[in-house]
Write a protein that holds these residues in place. Structure first.
Motif, PDB file in Angstrom:
ATOM      1  N   HIS A 187       0.846  -1.189   0.000  1.00 53.62           N
ATOM      2  CA  HIS A 187       0.000   0.000   0.000  1.00 53.62           C
ATOM      3  C   HIS A 187       0.879   1.236   0.000  1.00 53.62           C
ATOM      4  O   HIS A 187       1.873   1.312   0.725  1.00 53.62           O
ATOM      5  N   THR A 216       1.563   4.150   1.371  1.00 48.96           N
ATOM      6  CA  THR A 216       1.231   4.851   2.613  1.00 48.96           C
ATOM      7  C   THR A 216       1.259   6.362   2.442  1.00 48.96           C
ATOM      8  O   THR A 216       0.355   7.074   2.893  1.00 48.96           O
ATOM      9  N   TYR A 220      -3.280   0.091   9.970  1.00 50.84           N
ATOM     10  CA  TYR A 220      -3.399  -1.089   9.114  1.00 50.84           C
ATOM     11  C   TYR A 220      -3.962  -2.248   9.919  1.00 50.84           C
ATOM     12  O   TYR A 220      -3.494  -2.518  11.035  1.00 50.84           O
ATOM     13  N   VAL A 270      -6.842  -0.561   5.460  1.00 53.53           N
ATOM     14  CA  VAL A 270      -6.162   0.669   5.865  1.00 53.53           C
ATOM     15  C   VAL A 270      -7.196   1.765   6.073  1.00 53.53           C
ATOM     16  O   VAL A 270      -8.269   1.751   5.462  1.00 53.53           O
TER      17      VAL A 270
END
Length: 625
Positions: A53, A55, A349, A416
């Motif tokens: 992912h 972030t 997360y 997330v």
């Protein structure tokens, strides 16, 4: 490189095609961006395969959830290193990344295997399917690992890359930071051959690295020659009683002197400093709103991080980012779930898994080479320490017994968001997992329906999946962290001619992904760079542009990209900007930009020219032709 050409050749004859027309909204959306139109969840890791992912696109932070599988209490553990050859295979991957399927071989030829799928639930979460198959006559004890880690951008030569940690500036209310690279104009006293084609998509004068605000500053020996000049436009005019704060470091042990014009008109001397430091200069009320600095003499130059204007009694502080890889690990809202919170982000997360037994291990390390030892001989030790360069939160799921000639499917998810959003997603899982599985099956059926029935379709699907999976994040490109197709994750950088070939092949899979790639390597009118350059400056994107036009006859596409392609062509023909590619005869060469004229590293004439310093006399046939 040879493997890439083979893949492209096959792709040209492939029968798998997704998007057939160009989405004009994407052309407008990415006019001033080099990113790809792909989800924030994807196969972006530069270390271990699984799901990643993005972030922080601003700072280039990436969350990885890697997946490893093995036999219990045995040394066999398939660790999916994205560089080294391991017993896992990229199997079924859709170009839109809504379905990522991988095959792990515990005992070869499918005797004992594990198929792992990450499929879309929504933009914030992914469904995880772990399907073990035992095609032997014996009971098999197997395990799988979910390994969470936080990763930072890194930079440098292959094998010697360093983590990039920016500095953060703390300003008083109302003050603004002007980055050293936010200039309206910058000129070296002596123009340089690469002023309009800086390697790796940097701007003229840009230095990238740790310790600077935004990890970038004005450098590359700026200020070394008398007459080097930079100009900044300000939003407001300074008032009496304010001060200019400059942050910089010098390239040597002598001061650097500039003539300032605009909001102050005086000569300023910046004291020598090997580390970044600041100087404060009093300002008077000004009718002007610009600052121009001109090197007053030949000197050692500097790296200029930037500046701000504040009142005399106001304080400005700079704090270097530190490596923040160890999360706060919290129990999730349901059984067999965890929530992780890393210090470098406001995001949380969540991870959820199924299986008979599990154990949580914290691995303090930047690699997983010792994972079999942790899993099997030290299963009851919750913390394993190797080094302080990284950290993995390992959820080891064990006690999975596979009966002879049977399959076992386990499910899970990763999510997330805010803490509340993640908790809600984890709580919903039990009641929604059948729907998630149906959605997964829909993605898979769509993927399979686009595959032809010819004898080569199986091989073509594997090749397409590899191409769709060859992605990394982050790559720095014109002051933006982007997702990027790569010729191989060993080369997780920009790569001009290779990615042009990937773009040609991608056209047969998904037109819009191909247009995205063309967009990445061509530049808008706002950019000084003629195109995005890394490695051999072979103009494969010009061929890609022609192929896309021939395939679509899309005039909106043509109007948008033709000026970019023209700039690209003119630079390589020696007729644009700082191009240094022409001999007096009109023949061209690109030796100043890269040692390799067209990607043939071991071609004997090129090797001879390189090792005998003849580049200034020779025009490689490929360049003018």
């Amino acid at each position: 490189m040879k493997h890439l050409n083979l893949i492209i050749t096959f792709c040209l004859f492939a029968t798998i095609t997704f998007a057939q027309t160009i989405d004009h909204s994407l052309i407008k959306k990415y006019k001033y961006s080099h990113d790809l139109d792909l989800p924030e969840w994807g196969p972006y890791s530069k270390k271990y395969n699984g799901i990643s992912h993005t972030t922080s696109k601003e700072h280039g932070y990436r969350f990885d959830l890697s997946f490893a599988v093995g036999f219990f209490h045995r040394s066999k553990m398939v660790i999916p290193d994205v560089i080294e050859e391991r017993d896992y295979f990229i199997w079924d991957v859709s170009p839109d990344l809504k379905y990522l399927g991988y095959n792990y071989q515990l005992e070869w030829k499918d005797k004992v295997k594990c198929d792992v799928v990450f499929s879309e639930i929504d933009e914030k979460s992914r469904f995880i399917t772990t399907r073990f198959t035992n095609n032997t006559g014996s009971v098999q004890d197997v395990v799988y690992n979910l390994l969470a880690s936080m990763n930072y951008p890194n930079w440098g030569k292959m094998g010697k890359k360093k983590i990039i940690l920016p500095a953060h500036v703390q300003l008083p209310q109302g003050a603004q930071w002007t980055d050293g690279m936010d200039y309206t104009s910058m000129d070296y006293a002596t123009p340089r051959y690469d002023d309009n084609l800086v390697f790796d998509a940097f701007a003229k004068g840009e230095e990238y690295g740790s310790g600077m605000v935004n990890s970038r500053g004005l450098g590359r020996n700026f200020g070394q020659e008398k007459g080097d000049r930079v100009r900044y436009q300000l939003n407001a005019k300074p008032q009496k009683g304010q001060q200019l704060i400059l942050r910089y470091k010098t390239n040597g042990n002598k001061p650097v002197v500039f003539q300032a014009e605009g909001i102050l008109n005086q000569q300023i001397e910046l004291k020598a400093s090997e580390d970044f430091t600041t100087t404060r200069i009093d300002l008077d009320e000004s009718k002007l709103s610009h600052l121009q600095l001109t090197a007053a003499q030949n000197q050692q130059g500097l790296v200029f991080d930037g500046f701000t204007i504040v009142n005399k009694d106001e304080r400005v502080a700079f704090k270097n980012e530190t490596l923040q890889v160890i999360p706060q690990i919290m129990e999730g809202p349901v059984a067999k779930s965890r929530i992780l919170k890393y210090k470098n982000t406001d995001l949380y997360y969540g991870i959820l898994w199924e299986g008979p037994e599990y154990y949580q291990v914290e691995i303090h390390s930047d690699n997983l080479k010792e994972l079999p030892k942790y899993n099997n001989r030290n299963i009851d030790v919750p913390v394993q320490k190797e080094n302080d360069r990284g950290h993995f939160t390992d959820i080891l799921v064990y006690g999975i017994q596979l009966q002879p000639f049977s399959e076992t499917e386990l499910q899970g998810m990763v999510a997330v968001g805010t803490k509340e959003e993640v908790e809600t997603a984890l709580k919903k899982f039990a009641g929604q997992k059948n729907n998630y599985a149906q959605k997964r099956n829909g993605f898979y059926n769509k993927l399979k329906s686009d595959v032809g029935n010819d004898p080569y379709s199986f091989a073509m699907q594997r090749m397409h999946s590899v191409m769709a999976n060859n992605l990394v994040f982050p790559i720095i490109c014109e002051n933006e962290y982007i997702k990027h197709y790569t010729p191989g994750r060993r080369w997780n950088s920009l790569y001009t001619w290779d990615v042009g070939m990937i773009g040609i092949g991608m056209m047969e899979m998904d037109l819009n992904r191909s247009v995205n790639i063309l967009n990445q390597y061509t530049t808008s009118e706002k950019s000084d760079n003629a195109f995005i350059h890394h490695g051999t400056p072979a103009p494969t994107h010009i061929y890609q542009f022609l192929e896309l036009w021939n395939k679509t006859n899309d005039k909106t596409f043509l109007r948008h990209y033709y000026p970019r392609i023209k700039k690209y062509y003119q630079f390589l023909s020696g007729k644009y900007g700082s191009s240094n590619t022409r001999f007096k005869s009109g023949l061209t060469k690109t030796w100043d930009y890269f040692y390799n004229s067209a990607g043939w590293d071991d071609y004997p004439p090129q090797r001879w020219a390189e090792h005998h310093d003849k580049e200034n006399l020779l025009s490689p046939a490929v360049s003018p032709s």
